[in-house]
Design an enzyme around this catalytic site. Structure first.
Site, PDB file in Angstrom:
ATOM      1  N   THR A   1       0.813  -1.224   0.000  1.00 47.33           N
ATOM      2  CA  THR A   1       0.000   0.000   0.000  1.00 47.33           C
ATOM      3  C   THR A   1       0.841   1.266   0.000  1.00 47.33           C
ATOM      4  O   THR A   1       0.479   2.253  -0.637  1.00 47.33           O
ATOM      5  CB  THR A   1      -0.935  -0.007   1.227  1.00 47.33           C
ATOM      6  OG1 THR A   1      -1.816  -1.120   1.102  1.00 47.33           O
ATOM      7  CG2 THR A   1      -1.749   1.257   1.326  1.00 47.33           C
TER       8      THR A   1
ATOM      9  N   ASP B   1       1.116  -6.577  -4.573  1.00 46.70           N
ATOM     10  CA  ASP B   1       0.315  -6.556  -3.365  1.00 46.70           C
ATOM     11  C   ASP B   1       0.813  -7.765  -2.577  1.00 46.70           C
ATOM     12  O   ASP B   1       0.868  -8.884  -3.118  1.00 46.70           O
ATOM     13  CB  ASP B   1      -1.175  -6.718  -3.748  1.00 46.70           C
ATOM     14  CG  ASP B   1      -2.092  -6.577  -2.546  1.00 46.70           C
ATOM     15  OD1 ASP B   1      -1.835  -7.266  -1.537  1.00 46.70           O
ATOM     16  OD2 ASP B   1      -3.049  -5.803  -2.621  1.00 46.70           O
ATOM     17  N   SER B   2       1.182  -7.577  -1.332  1.00 48.82           N
ATOM     18  CA  SER B   2       1.860  -8.677  -0.622  1.00 48.82           C
ATOM     19  C   SER B   2       0.941  -9.859  -0.367  1.00 48.82           C
ATOM     20  O   SER B   2       1.403 -10.918   0.073  1.00 48.82           O
ATOM     21  CB  SER B   2       2.472  -8.188   0.687  1.00 48.82           C
ATOM     22  OG  SER B   2       1.510  -8.071   1.697  1.00 48.82           O
ATOM     23  N   SER B   3      -0.338  -9.719  -0.659  1.00 49.30           N
ATOM     24  CA  SER B   3      -1.206 -10.894  -0.526  1.00 49.30           C
ATOM     25  C   SER B   3      -0.831 -11.944  -1.572  1.00 49.30           C
ATOM     26  O   SER B   3      -1.231 -13.100  -1.454  1.00 49.30           O
ATOM     27  CB  SER B   3      -2.676 -10.496  -0.622  1.00 49.30           C
ATOM     28  OG  SER B   3      -2.886  -9.660  -1.727  1.00 49.30           O
TER      29      SER B   3
ATOM     30  N   THR C   1       1.526  -4.667   3.976  1.00 53.61           N
ATOM     31  CA  THR C   1       1.361  -5.055   5.377  1.00 53.61           C
ATOM     32  C   THR C   1       0.715  -6.428   5.551  1.00 53.61           C
ATOM     33  O   THR C   1       0.903  -7.072   6.581  1.00 53.61           O
ATOM     34  CB  THR C   1       0.507  -4.027   6.152  1.00 53.61           C
ATOM     35  OG1 THR C   1      -0.804  -3.980   5.579  1.00 53.61           O
ATOM     36  CG2 THR C   1       1.132  -2.655   6.126  1.00 53.61           C
ATOM     37  N   ASP C   2      -0.044  -6.876   4.537  1.00 54.57           N
ATOM     38  CA  ASP C   2      -0.817  -8.110   4.741  1.00 54.57           C
ATOM     39  C   ASP C   2       0.066  -9.305   5.100  1.00 54.57           C
ATOM     40  O   ASP C   2      -0.274 -10.080   5.991  1.00 54.57           O
ATOM     41  CB  ASP C   2      -1.651  -8.424   3.496  1.00 54.57           C
ATOM     42  CG  ASP C   2      -2.860  -7.498   3.377  1.00 54.57           C
ATOM     43  OD1 ASP C   2      -3.258  -6.912   4.402  1.00 54.57           O
ATOM     44  OD2 ASP C   2      -3.407  -7.363   2.269  1.00 54.57           O
TER      45      ASP C   2
ATOM     46  N   GLN D   1      -4.068 -21.597  19.562  1.00 58.98           N
ATOM     47  CA  GLN D   1      -4.899 -20.611  18.871  1.00 58.98           C
ATOM     48  C   GLN D   1      -4.968 -19.304  19.660  1.00 58.98           C
ATOM     49  O   GLN D   1      -5.404 -18.289  19.126  1.00 58.98           O
ATOM     50  CB  GLN D   1      -6.313 -21.159  18.661  1.00 58.98           C
ATOM     51  CG  GLN D   1      -6.325 -22.294  17.672  1.00 58.98           C
ATOM     52  CD  GLN D   1      -7.710 -22.815  17.376  1.00 58.98           C
ATOM     53  OE1 GLN D   1      -8.702 -22.150  17.649  1.00 58.98           O
ATOM     54  NE2 GLN D   1      -7.773 -24.006  16.833  1.00 58.98           N
ATOM     55  N   CYS D   2      -4.567 -19.343  20.941  1.00 61.20           N
ATOM     56  CA  CYS D   2      -4.550 -18.108  21.730  1.00 61.20           C
ATOM     57  C   CYS D   2      -3.350 -17.280  21.279  1.00 61.20           C
ATOM     58  O   CYS D   2      -2.235 -17.796  21.231  1.00 61.20           O
ATOM     59  CB  CYS D   2      -4.376 -18.399  23.216  1.00 61.20           C
ATOM     60  SG  CYS D   2      -5.648 -19.478  23.873  1.00 61.20           S
TER      61      CYS D   2
HETATM   62  N1  ASP Z   1      -2.828  -5.516   0.406  1.00 62.13           N
HETATM   63  C1  ASP Z   1      -1.750  -4.639   0.809  1.00 62.13           C
HETATM   64  C2  ASP Z   1      -0.468  -5.429   0.752  1.00 62.13           C
HETATM   65  O1  ASP Z   1      -0.238  -6.225   1.611  1.00 62.13           O
HETATM   66  C3  ASP Z   1      -2.014  -4.110   2.164  1.00 62.13           C
HETATM   67  C4  ASP Z   1      -0.991  -3.146   2.706  1.00 62.13           C
HETATM   68  O2  ASP Z   1       0.113  -3.002   2.227  1.00 62.13           O
HETATM   69  O3  ASP Z   1      -1.317  -2.492   3.725  1.00 62.13           O
HETATM   70  O4  ASP Z   1       0.303  -5.287  -0.150  1.00 62.13           O
END
Ligand code: ASP
Length: 352
Positions: free
Chosen positions: A21, A69-71, A101-102, A290-291
């Site tokens: 992002t 996009d890191s996804s 961030t993902d 899972q906690c």
């Molecule tokens: N979908 C974005 C990514 O991981 C989300 C982000 O960067 O905040 O690339």
């Protein structure tokens, strides 16, 4: 970055742009990774106050030609990034990685295992909003990462985000909307921004004897990226047949099981039989709770004994990101089963 906006140094930092992002721009179908990152970073930092600009270190930018996009990241991207850092880090006092961030915590965890003993800062950051968005967190995060990345006392992979510095292999994306998006549930902060200054807490960093000499391990993750590992989260009513569908896959080499509370699973002989069979085939099975806070103690309850008997190893208080990337890392290497199990249980980079 130009002289009037940066501290002059013979060796600039290296900033690697992988996407996310922070560098995204609007498209007809939502945010997409944008280009021209070097000029955009300079513009954003140029808008800081003169005092803040004066405290910035110099850096040079390596922009991946295909920012993502890191996804979409896979173990192959982790490997490629570590290889770039391994090749270039000696020419720079530190490295900053700009990442979505993902899956940022997954990448940071994986880098920690690949870059064991790294003797300078590798600081991963990103943003919840693009550089050019009103009220964006991007410039603050970038500034924080750059300033921590010139501190020679930081000798590990860390995440700078939302005013905090976290151990990469202990961190998780915790909040899906807030600027303070990352947390380190089972380990203290490595540092934080106080006023406008980055303050490092060296006593939280990897101790010298723990860190050891640089001994990068850069195995080929390609084969593991083809379904070699799985993450299986239990739910009430999960059946042996469902678990078997994962574990019987011939491509599967290891799995992370996310079990109940302190280390418990259903006392279902069929389910435990499936786990034991997979272990017997040399598949590496490990368990976390899972906690999100605290670790596990397999066998404390009778309901956990079955995990022991089935040869499942405790990942104690590791994050899912740290446990799964460690599985990938160890399974990608030609180790004997015993050694691989021992190394999983060992504390390699402060991950447990
Ligand atoms: N979908 C974005 C990514 O991981 C989300 C982000 O960067 O905040 O690339």
């Amino acid at each position: 970055m130009t002289q009037d906006t940066a501290l002059s140094s013979p060796h600039p930092l290296l900033v690697i742009y992988t996407g996310g992002t922070l560098g995204m721009v609007e498209s007809g179908s939502g945010l997409v990774p944008g280009g021209d990152i070097e000029a955009r970073l300079a513009r954003a930092l140029g808008a800081l106050s003169a005092e803040r600009r004066a405290a910035l270190p110099e850096f040079e930018v390596l922009a991946f030609p295909d920012p993502i996009d890191s996804s979409a990241a896979t173990p192959r991207e982790w490997q490629r990034l570590a290889a770039e850092i391994a090749e270039r880090h000696r020419d720079h006092p530190g490295v900053v990685v700009l990442h979505g961030t993902d899956t940022l915590a997954w990448t940071a965890s994986s880098l920690a295992y690949q870059l064991q003993g790294v003797d300078r800062p590798v600081v991963v950051t990103g943003a919840m909003q693009p550089l050019e968005a009103d009220g964006s967190d991007a410039t603050d995060n970038l500034e924080l990462a750059l300033r921590f990345a010139v501190d020679p006392a930081l000798q590990e992979v860390a995440i700078a985000f939302g005013g905090k510095l976290l151990r990469g292999v202990r961190a998780r994306k915790w909040l899906s909307r807030d600027a303070d998006a990352f947390a380190s549930p089972n380990y203290p902060l490595l540092g934080e921004r106080i006023g406008m200054d980055p303050i490092l807490y060296p006593e939280q960093g990897l101790a010298r004897q723990q860190r050891g000499a640089p001994r990068f391990e850069l195995p080929d993750y390609g084969p593991l990226a083809e379904g070699g590992v799985a993450r299986i989260v239990l739910w009430p009513g999960i059946t042996a047949r469902q678990v078997a569908a994962w574990l019987h896959d011939p491509a599967l080499k290891g799995a992370l099981l996310e079990v109940w509370g302190g280390g418990n699973v259903p006392e279902d002989p069929e389910l435990l039989g499936v786990l034991a069979e997979a272990s017997g085939q040399g598949k590496l099975l490990v368990a976390i709770s899972q906690c999100p806070h605290g670790g596990i103690d397999i066998g404390h309850y009778a309901a956990g004994q079955g995990l022991h008997t089935a040869g499942v190893l405790s990942a104690d208080d590791m994050t899912p990101e740290a446990a799964l990337t460690k599985l990938v890392h160890l399974l990608a290497q030609p180790l004997a089963d015993d050694e691989r199990r021992q190394r999983f249980l060992a504390r390699l980079v402060g991950e447990r």
